[in-house]
Design an enzyme around this catalytic site. Structure first.
Site, PDB file in Angstrom:
ATOM      1  N   GLU A 190      16.316  19.383  56.424  1.00  0.00           N
ATOM      2  CA  GLU A 190      16.574  19.180  54.999  1.00  0.00           C
ATOM      3  C   GLU A 190      16.338  17.713  54.623  1.00  0.00           C
ATOM      4  O   GLU A 190      15.988  17.397  53.496  1.00  0.00           O
ATOM      5  CB  GLU A 190      18.003  19.603  54.638  1.00  0.00           C
ATOM      6  CG  GLU A 190      18.218  19.808  53.140  1.00  0.00           C
ATOM      7  CD  GLU A 190      19.518  20.522  52.801  1.00  0.00           C
ATOM      8  OE1 GLU A 190      19.481  21.704  52.453  1.00  0.00           O
ATOM      9  OE2 GLU A 190      20.599  19.880  52.886  1.00  0.00           O
ATOM     10  N   HIS A 192      17.125  31.977  79.255  1.00  0.00           N
ATOM     11  CA  HIS A 192      16.898  33.414  79.366  1.00  0.00           C
ATOM     12  C   HIS A 192      16.300  33.979  78.094  1.00  0.00           C
ATOM     13  O   HIS A 192      16.257  35.186  77.903  1.00  0.00           O
ATOM     14  CB  HIS A 192      18.217  34.127  79.672  1.00  0.00           C
ATOM     15  CG  HIS A 192      18.794  33.716  80.996  1.00  0.00           C
ATOM     16  ND1 HIS A 192      18.454  34.321  82.185  1.00  0.00           N
ATOM     17  CD2 HIS A 192      19.657  32.710  81.319  1.00  0.00           C
ATOM     18  CE1 HIS A 192      19.112  33.729  83.177  1.00  0.00           C
ATOM     19  NE2 HIS A 192      19.832  32.738  82.678  1.00  0.00           N
ATOM     20  N   LYS A 226      17.088  28.671  43.936  1.00  0.00           N
ATOM     21  CA  LYS A 226      18.348  28.963  43.238  1.00  0.00           C
ATOM     22  C   LYS A 226      18.081  29.404  41.810  1.00  0.00           C
ATOM     23  O   LYS A 226      18.681  30.343  41.299  1.00  0.00           O
ATOM     24  CB  LYS A 226      19.223  27.703  43.195  1.00  0.00           C
ATOM     25  CG  LYS A 226      19.795  27.252  44.518  1.00  0.00           C
ATOM     26  CD  LYS A 226      20.800  26.113  44.253  1.00  0.00           C
ATOM     27  CE  LYS A 226      20.908  25.174  45.434  1.00  0.00           C
ATOM     28  NZ  LYS A 226      21.650  23.945  45.109  1.00  0.00           N
TER      29      LYS A 226
END
Lengths: 548, 437
Positions: A357, A388, A514
């Site tokens: 960000e 893994h 938004k």
């Protein structure tokens, strides 16, 4: 002129082509027996080993020269002094002031901010004491047993990461207190949690810098509705069950939070840099104010180091320059953060926000489009678990990737279940062995094996190696060293932004989504609006069919 | 027999007096900081019917002497009775270790103090360890005589017991102590002997059972509040069942005292590491801690959380009537809860004020009062935490006039809700469902 055309950058490009491109890490190591001494720095409780990077002494000197050329020293001073380094919003970024002793806190535009900072810290301490002593009461007079942090992004990731990391430093007074985190807008975390909690004894911390974050406010409305079934008097409901943490006191008041329940921070603290502020309330509730102050002190110690240490011994500067080197010259597009410690499970998530960000930008402070890469893709996982999962790609994939291996050394000195300490300590040795082994294989590939074992291996058993990594060892994970660790990355991000000439303190890239979500919400909730793309139209149609 | 008794609390005094009365030669050692001169004048700090007179008599007869230095006790006794309070385990341990080093011959110790489980074996080990290197290694006999004394009937309880529970791990010590107790077992009383651990565990189980009865009844009271029935009627009904009985089923604002303390009801870490904790007793104790705040919660909801600046008259600080002890007393928890909300407490207790003062030191929000009426002056509410006799029937009219508001939170259900209503009081008991009166 782009930094890419600058002398220092150009020199690095030439140097890369001439000296590094064709060289393998195992050659660099065999050419220089003192490589570790040359490329490691021990500072406070940390040891940074960056010898497993594809650099020579000359690369390092050229990188330092790049930092000088970009006037890093000045930028650091400006950061700490409260200059408006957040250029697009004309704000300071004074998260460092939050953890400085009052006498070292700068004045901001002539105003003493130390008082505001320490005043809020003290008020936070009062609330923590009240909750710990059982004297913060719910509507029925019972003591609070559960605290739910409602926040997202910077109001969630930092405290969540730190609380997970520091559980073993739980304040004895917080013995019966559970701290929960709810962030997702879809309410799924909250829905599950509210089934288990008792409204009489649950306190919500409503954390939002702007206090307009729809994710958090919608969760808060749900929480309020849950309480309202039991208590009709709204002033008691909010007064006893909500604390607000925000940079917008007037918005908190508007929402109904009484002034006595408001904790404040300020515009000059970026959301993703805010865990040091009152946003850290859940951390303080868990580890106590003493623990929280240790966290601040650990970060402050790194601040001092960052300000004062020469660049060639300056941990955040070195970490940042290595990132620039691997990303811009070697061509690494992915950077993996690999803590070898389950307590740091959420550190990669936290750094994902902090780095991406901040530095996921493509225009300079001057508004020019950059012609070089900025922040790479950051991801990560607890190292042994990632072994893994995706280490296959690190070892044998087609991507050049860089890694940060992070490992606290001492563990399980106290506080383990009866009869488990010796076994747990041997697990820790196994864990450290894995950490060192993986970075060695990434660097050497097959060359880590003796010649006789190497020969005759099939091509799908071949390890190319030559993947760069940094190893950061920490003597022991404590509130102080966790604070320092986070501060190291904060400053790394800042240094990189200076090299890349971008503003790390704004986040315009999260705004448009938004905005568009609002009209899309109207379309879903009320069937209003028209969209000019067939994809959105098609998806909406499906949703509406299913909803009906 | 020559007997030394260590500890001059209720158990120690009763033991000393009762043993001297039947002809034993008793030295009573004050080892918990008691005022020796006051004891010699038979001036005791608590009330126990008949005890003072008997103490005077035995002192005068010379069959009982009071000593300040424990060496006199060490040298005197053929049997040594340890009777310190349950929070004085360290005192007891240190004393027995000193005894073991002081006396080279076989020692018989009877522990009457209520310590945590396994204490007898630990004390014995400590005594043997102190003698290590000397010749007679295994000649310390440590018996357990759990106390069932009820205050108010303590002498009777010792001299005419229904049963005596005696824990002993060796024959030798057992015979000697049986002889010592024989005069008290001439009629109907029975002697139950068992290993020390079993005797301690019996005491643990009895205390646990009593605590469970109390907590259970408190929970019933809280439910009665919500359902709208009067717990007093329910209590009488429940008590009339002979399988349950009337004892230890009075609902109220929680129980205190040392014998119900956290430490004593903890098995893990005191007996063996891998012993489970009793889930039920853990819950009982947690419930009781909540119950200590029941009056606070009633006031909190009555005043709709707005308590700052209020004044509460609090009657009773001791954990039960007729004592000045405040250990684990509900009144302490209640006061701390009130103070935290900015409430001033005007406290009256017939005996415990000094202890409260020593415990908290001077503070602006605590006013110590000389009478319940003085406490009531200018108060916004009256709270009752201990059922002292003098609280049962006060002059309510006078109270009402002294108080700012006629409001009573009764943590011991002393009053009749309907009568209080007639007098114009808003009255909250525990499980009295005032809302429906």
């Amino acid at each position: 002129m782009s930094v890419r055309q600058s002398p220092a950058w150009q020199a690095l490009e030439r140097h890369y082509r001439e000296a590094i491109e064709g060289a393998h890490l195992h050659q660099l190591f065999s050419a220089d027996p003192d490589r570790f001494d040359r490329f490691s720095v021990s500072e406070q409780d940390y040891l940074l080993d960056f010898s497993k990077h594809r650099i020579t002494e000359q690369s390092f000197q050229l990188l330092l020269r790049l930092a000088e050329q970009q006037q890093l020293r000045d930028w650091i001073d400006r950061l700490f002094e409260g200059a408006p380094v957040n250029s697009s919003e004309q704000r300071s970024a004074l998260h460092t002031a939050l953890r400085a002793p009052a006498e070292r806190t700068p004045r901001l535009a002539g105003e003493a901010i130390a008082e505001a900072i320490h005043g809020n810290l003290a008020r936070m301490g009062e609330m923590v004491a009240q909750i710990h002593s059982g004297h913060w009461r719910g509507y029925s007079g019972k003591a609070i047993t559960d605290v739910v942090n409602l926040g997202v992004g910077g109001s969630d990731l930092g405290p969540f990461m730190a609380c997970h990391a520091l559980e073993e430093f739980r304040d004895p007074r917080a013995r019966g207190l559970q701290v929960h985190f709810v962030s997702s807008i879809d309410g799924s975390q909250l829905a599950e949690l509210l089934k288990r909690l008792n409204p009489e004894t649950t306190l919500f911390v409503l954390s939002s810098k702007s206090f307009t974050t729809i994710d958090t406010l919608s969760n808060a409305e749900t929480a309020k509705g849950w309480l309202a079934q039991k208590i009709s008097d709204e002033s008691i409901l909010i007064g006893q069950h909500f604390i607000g943490c925000s940079a917008r006191p007037e918005k908190m008041s508007e929402w109904g939070i009484p002034v006595s329940n408001q904790l404040q921070f300020w515009d000059w603290v970026g959301g993703r840099f805010s865990l040091w502020s009152v946003i850290g309330l859940p951390i303080a509730l868990l580890i106590g104010m003493d623990g929280f102050r240790q966290l601040l002190a650990g970060a402050h110690a790194i601040d001092q180091h960052f300000r004062e240490a020469p660049f060639e011994r300056n941990l955040p500067v070195i970490m940042a320059l290595l990132g620039v080197w691997t990303g811009n010259f070697i061509g690494v597009k992915g950077h993996s953060v690999l803590p070898y410690d389950g307590r740091l499970k959420f550190l990669p998530n936290y750094l994902t926000q902090l780095e991406m960000e901040s530095n996921g930008k493509s225009v300079t402070r001057g508004g020019e489009r950059v012609d070089y890469d900025t922040c790479p893709i950051i991801w990560g996982e607890v190292g042994p678990n990632a072994q893994h999962a995706y280490y296959q790609l690190l070892h044998q994939g087609t991507q050049p990737v860089s890694c940060d291996f992070i490992a606290p050394v001492r563990r399980y000195r106290a506080g383990t279940a009866a009869g488990t300490r010796a076994q747990l300590q041997s697990q820790q040795q196994l864990n450290l062995a894995n950490c060192l082994a993986q970075s060695r294989v990434l660097m050497f590939g097959d060359q880590a094996l003796p010649v006789e074992e190497r020969e005759g291996r099939r091509s799908d058993q071949h390890y190319e190696g030559n993947q760069c990594s940094t190893t950061l060892l920490i003597k022991e994970l404590t509130p102080a060293t966790l604070g320092g660790l986070v501060a190291l990355y904060e400053h790394k991000v800042f240094v990189q932004s200076v090299i890349w000439e971008i503003n790390p303190f704004d986040q315009w890239g999260v705004e448009l989504g938004k905005q568009i979500a609002k009209e899309t919400h109207r379309a879903i909730a009320a069937g209003e609006g028209d969209f000019d793309d067939s994809s959105t139209r098609g998806l909406l149609a499906f949703i509406q069919r299913v909803q009906r | 027999m020559r007997v030394s008794v260590y500890g001059c609390g209720l158990i120690g005094l009763v033991t000393g007096v009762a043993l001297a009365d039947v002809g034993n030669d008793v030295v009573l050692v004050a080892c918990e900081g008691e005022d020796i001169e006051r004891l010699r004048a038979a001036d005791i700090s608590f009330e126990e019917p008949g005890l003072k007179e008997r103490l005077q008599r035995e002192l005068a007869a010379g069959r009982l002497r009071i000593a300040a230095d424990r060496e006199r006790g060490f040298e005197h006794g053929q049997v040594h009775m340890l009777a310190v309070t349950s929070d004085h385990y360290e005192t007891g341990r240190e004393l027995l270790v000193a005894l073991a080093t002081h006396r080279p011959d076989p020692i018989t110790v009877v522990n009457q103090s209520t310590f945590s489980m396994g204490a007898a074996l630990r004390l014995k080990e400590a005594m043997l360890a102190a003698r290590e290197g000397e010749e007679n290694l295994n000649d310390v006999y440590l018996l357990v005589l759990p106390s069932f004394l009820q205050e108010g009937a303590a002498i009777q309880g010792f001299t005419r017991p229904q049963r005596i529970l005696l824990g002993a791990d060796e024959e030798w010590g057992l015979q000697l102590v049986q002889e010592l107790l024989r005069p008290f077992l001439r009629n109907q009383g029975r002697l139950l002997t068992m290993p020390t651990k079993a005797a301690e565990f019996t005491k643990y189980a009895i205390n646990g059972m009593l605590a469970t009865k109390l907590s259970f009844m408190n929970e019933m009271a809280n439910l009665a509040d919500q359902i709208g029935v009067d717990i007093e009627q329910v209590r009488k009904g429940v008590g009339s069942d002979p399988r349950i009985g009337y004892d230890y089923i009075y609902p109220g604002c929680g129980f205190g005292g040392l014998k119900f303390s956290e430490e004593l009801l903890q098995l893990a870490a005191t007996v063996e590491e891998n012993v489970e904790e009793s889930f039920l007793l853990r819950t009982v104790l947690d419930t009781n801690e909540q119950q200590k705040e029941v009056l606070f919660r009633k006031a909190w909801t009555h005043w709709q959380t707005r308590m700052r600046g209020k004044t509460v008259a609090l009657l009773g600080a001791s954990f039960k009537p007729n004592t000045d002890h405040i250990d684990n007393s509900p009144a302490l928890v209640l006061m701390e809860a009130l103070w935290a909300q900015g409430v001033t407490v005007r406290l009256y207790d017939p005996k415990a004020l000094e202890r409260v003062k020593a415990h908290y030191g001077p503070r602006d929000d605590l006013v110590l009062c000389d009478s319940l009426y003085q406490a009531a002056e200018g108060s916004d509410a009256l709270m009752i935490a201990t059922e002292w006799k003098e609280f049962w029937s006060p002059d309510f009219e006078r109270l009402g006039e002294l108080m700012k508001a006629r409001l009573i939170f009764d943590g011991r259900n002393l009053y009749n809700p309907e009568f209080m209503k007639e007098l114009g009081f808003t009255y909250f008991g525990v499980g009295r469902s005032t809302a429906f009166v």
